[in-house]
Scaffold this motif. Structure first.
Motif, PDB file in Angstrom:
ATOM      1  N   ASN A 150      -8.178  49.542 -16.341  1.00  0.00           N
ATOM      2  CA  ASN A 150      -7.384  49.431 -17.568  1.00  0.00           C
ATOM      3  C   ASN A 150      -7.488  48.067 -18.231  1.00  0.00           C
ATOM      4  O   ASN A 150      -7.088  47.889 -19.376  1.00  0.00           O
ATOM      5  N   ASN A 151      -8.016  47.096 -17.477  1.00  0.00           N
ATOM      6  CA  ASN A 151      -8.123  45.747 -18.029  1.00  0.00           C
ATOM      7  C   ASN A 151      -9.368  45.563 -18.889  1.00  0.00           C
ATOM      8  O   ASN A 151      -9.497  44.588 -19.603  1.00  0.00           O
ATOM      9  N   ASN A 152     -10.285  46.527 -18.782  1.00  0.00           N
ATOM     10  CA  ASN A 152     -11.524  46.404 -19.538  1.00  0.00           C
ATOM     11  C   ASN A 152     -11.996  47.785 -19.965  1.00  0.00           C
ATOM     12  O   ASN A 152     -12.835  48.391 -19.337  1.00  0.00           O
ATOM     13  N   ASP A 153     -11.411  48.259 -21.069  1.00  0.00           N
ATOM     14  CA  ASP A 153     -11.704  49.606 -21.520  1.00  0.00           C
ATOM     15  C   ASP A 153     -13.099  49.745 -22.104  1.00  0.00           C
ATOM     16  O   ASP A 153     -13.635  50.834 -22.209  1.00  0.00           O
ATOM     17  N   LYS A 154     -13.706  48.617 -22.469  1.00  0.00           N
ATOM     18  CA  LYS A 154     -15.025  48.682 -23.090  1.00  0.00           C
ATOM     19  C   LYS A 154     -16.086  49.083 -22.075  1.00  0.00           C
ATOM     20  O   LYS A 154     -17.036  49.776 -22.392  1.00  0.00           O
ATOM     21  N   ASN A 155     -15.921  48.595 -20.863  1.00  0.00           N
ATOM     22  CA  ASN A 155     -16.876  48.947 -19.808  1.00  0.00           C
ATOM     23  C   ASN A 155     -16.360  50.151 -19.044  1.00  0.00           C
ATOM     24  O   ASN A 155     -15.555  50.000 -18.134  1.00  0.00           O
ATOM     25  N   HIS A 156     -16.798  51.300 -19.443  1.00  0.00           N
ATOM     26  CA  HIS A 156     -16.308  52.519 -18.805  1.00  0.00           C
ATOM     27  C   HIS A 156     -16.817  52.611 -17.368  1.00  0.00           C
ATOM     28  O   HIS A 156     -17.985  52.380 -17.096  1.00  0.00           O
ATOM     29  N   VAL A 157     -15.921  52.935 -16.479  1.00  0.00           N
ATOM     30  CA  VAL A 157     -16.301  53.031 -15.071  1.00  0.00           C
ATOM     31  C   VAL A 157     -17.225  54.223 -14.874  1.00  0.00           C
ATOM     32  O   VAL A 157     -16.959  55.318 -15.371  1.00  0.00           O
ATOM     33  N   SER A 158     -18.322  54.017 -14.167  1.00  0.00           N
ATOM     34  CA  SER A 158     -19.251  55.105 -13.886  1.00  0.00           C
ATOM     35  C   SER A 158     -19.237  55.418 -12.403  1.00  0.00           C
ATOM     36  O   SER A 158     -18.989  54.540 -11.582  1.00  0.00           O
ATOM     37  N   LEU A 159     -19.503  56.686 -12.101  1.00  0.00           N
ATOM     38  CA  LEU A 159     -19.514  57.116 -10.709  1.00  0.00           C
ATOM     39  C   LEU A 159     -20.710  56.490  -9.988  1.00  0.00           C
ATOM     40  O   LEU A 159     -21.846  56.661 -10.423  1.00  0.00           O
ATOM     41  N   PRO A 160     -20.476  55.732  -8.913  1.00  0.00           N
ATOM     42  CA  PRO A 160     -21.578  55.073  -8.210  1.00  0.00           C
ATOM     43  C   PRO A 160     -22.427  56.079  -7.431  1.00  0.00           C
ATOM     44  O   PRO A 160     -22.126  56.407  -6.292  1.00  0.00           O
ATOM     45  N   LEU A 161     -23.483  56.556  -8.066  1.00  0.00           N
ATOM     46  CA  LEU A 161     -24.345  57.557  -7.442  1.00  0.00           C
ATOM     47  C   LEU A 161     -25.624  56.891  -6.940  1.00  0.00           C
ATOM     48  O   LEU A 161     -26.275  56.164  -7.683  1.00  0.00           O
ATOM     49  N   PRO A 162     -26.004  57.151  -5.706  1.00  0.00           N
ATOM     50  CA  PRO A 162     -27.281  56.630  -5.210  1.00  0.00           C
ATOM     51  C   PRO A 162     -28.439  57.328  -5.904  1.00  0.00           C
ATOM     52  O   PRO A 162     -28.471  58.556  -6.003  1.00  0.00           O
ATOM     53  N   LEU A 163     -29.389  56.551  -6.390  1.00  0.00           N
ATOM     54  CA  LEU A 163     -30.561  57.115  -7.055  1.00  0.00           C
ATOM     55  C   LEU A 163     -31.734  57.263  -6.098  1.00  0.00           C
ATOM     56  O   LEU A 163     -32.619  58.086  -6.320  1.00  0.00           O
ATOM     57  N   ILE A 164     -31.732  56.440  -5.049  1.00  0.00           N
ATOM     58  CA  ILE A 164     -32.754  56.530  -4.008  1.00  0.00           C
ATOM     59  C   ILE A 164     -32.074  56.415  -2.657  1.00  0.00           C
ATOM     60  O   ILE A 164     -31.270  55.506  -2.434  1.00  0.00           O
ATOM     61  N   LEU A 165     -32.375  57.333  -1.760  1.00  0.00           N
ATOM     62  CA  LEU A 165     -31.857  57.302  -0.395  1.00  0.00           C
ATOM     63  C   LEU A 165     -33.010  57.517   0.573  1.00  0.00           C
ATOM     64  O   LEU A 165     -33.724  58.517   0.476  1.00  0.00           O
ATOM     65  N   ASP A 166     -33.189  56.575   1.485  1.00  0.00           N
ATOM     66  CA  ASP A 166     -34.248  56.694   2.504  1.00  0.00           C
ATOM     67  C   ASP A 166     -35.615  56.954   1.883  1.00  0.00           C
ATOM     68  O   ASP A 166     -36.413  57.742   2.399  1.00  0.00           O
ATOM     69  N   GLY A 167     -35.873  56.333   0.732  1.00  0.00           N
ATOM     70  CA  GLY A 167     -37.173  56.492   0.089  1.00  0.00           C
ATOM     71  C   GLY A 167     -37.330  57.747  -0.734  1.00  0.00           C
ATOM     72  O   GLY A 167     -38.401  58.010  -1.277  1.00  0.00           O
ATOM     73  N   ASN A 168     -36.260  58.541  -0.862  1.00  0.00           N
ATOM     74  CA  ASN A 168     -36.309  59.802  -1.613  1.00  0.00           C
ATOM     75  C   ASN A 168     -35.483  59.687  -2.894  1.00  0.00           C
ATOM     76  O   ASN A 168     -34.319  59.275  -2.851  1.00  0.00           O
TER      77      ASN A 168
END
Length: 218
Positions: A150-168
């Motif tokens: 709520n302190n920084n509405d400009k930077n919308h929180v994004s879901l931290p999703l892994p894009l690479i796992l164990d080389g995949n």
């Protein structure tokens, strides 16, 4: 009834189970999946049979307990090598609240009601659903909560999703970001990572920068 034999069996089985659980790893204690839970129940039942029925040789109980622990370790080793098996055995996380919106369809799919949601939110010290940006039901049944910034509405929180796992490359997560595997590979090359297989973990952070960890990096 031979109470002395029962006491000795209880003490012996206690140390056997303690050793087996330590041998199986800390994950068995701290984060039980469905498979972990089933194995734990079976070990407990075998232990009770050994203590209550002193006519049954203890070896008849110890052998199945050891076999269960070896099977569990074998599956744990395979799941390290195979992402598909890991998802099959452990399941996958389910997003119940996505960008502040409750996903009733996903809740029904997981047979998860609003009372369950509110209880676990309170256990995470969150008392108002309106304060939640993401709520993720983990395979262990625990609820991970990411609150709104709520302190920084400009930077919308994004879901931290892994894009690479164990080389995949995690194609499902790229789709949620409306990006392609080609885009990811280009971004990695810009950072000096030309071989995706050497990357252990990669995720896009809230400031749009990448967190990258290489395999066996000291």
């Amino acid at each position: 009834m031979d109470y002395g034999t029962i006491i000795l069996r209880t003490i012996f089985i206690y140390f056997i189970i303690l050793f087996v659980l330590r041998f199986m790893g800390k994950r068995e204690i701290g984060q039980l999946s469905v498979l972990d839970f089933v194995v734990s129940i079976m070990i407990a039942e075998l232990a009770v049979v050994s203590i209550e029925n002193i006519q049954v040789p203890m070896l008849h109980t110890i052998v199945p307990i050891v076999m269960l622990s070896l099977i569990q370790i074998f599956f744990a080793f395979l799941s390290l090598k195979s992402e598909k098996l890991r998802k099959l055995v452990d399941g996958r996380p389910s997003v119940l609240i996505n960008k502040g919106k409750i996903d009733e369809g996903e809740m029904r799919k997981q047979r998860y009601n609003f009372d369950d949601l509110l209880i676990q939110l309170r256990q995470n010290n969150v008392h108002n659903i309106a304060d939640v940006e993401f709520a993720i039901l983990e395979p262990s049944g625990q609820l991970s909560v990411i609150e709104k910034d709520n302190n920084n509405d400009k930077n919308h929180v994004s879901l931290p999703l892994p894009l690479i796992l164990d080389g995949n490359v995690q194609k499902e997560h790229l789709q949620k970001l409306n990006q392609t595997e080609l885009w990811l590979r280009q971004e990695m090359r810009k950072l000096g990572y030309r071989d995706i297989k050497k990357i252990s973990y990669c995720a896009l952070q809230g400031d749009r920068s990448f967190f990258v960890d290489l395999k066996d990096e000291k």
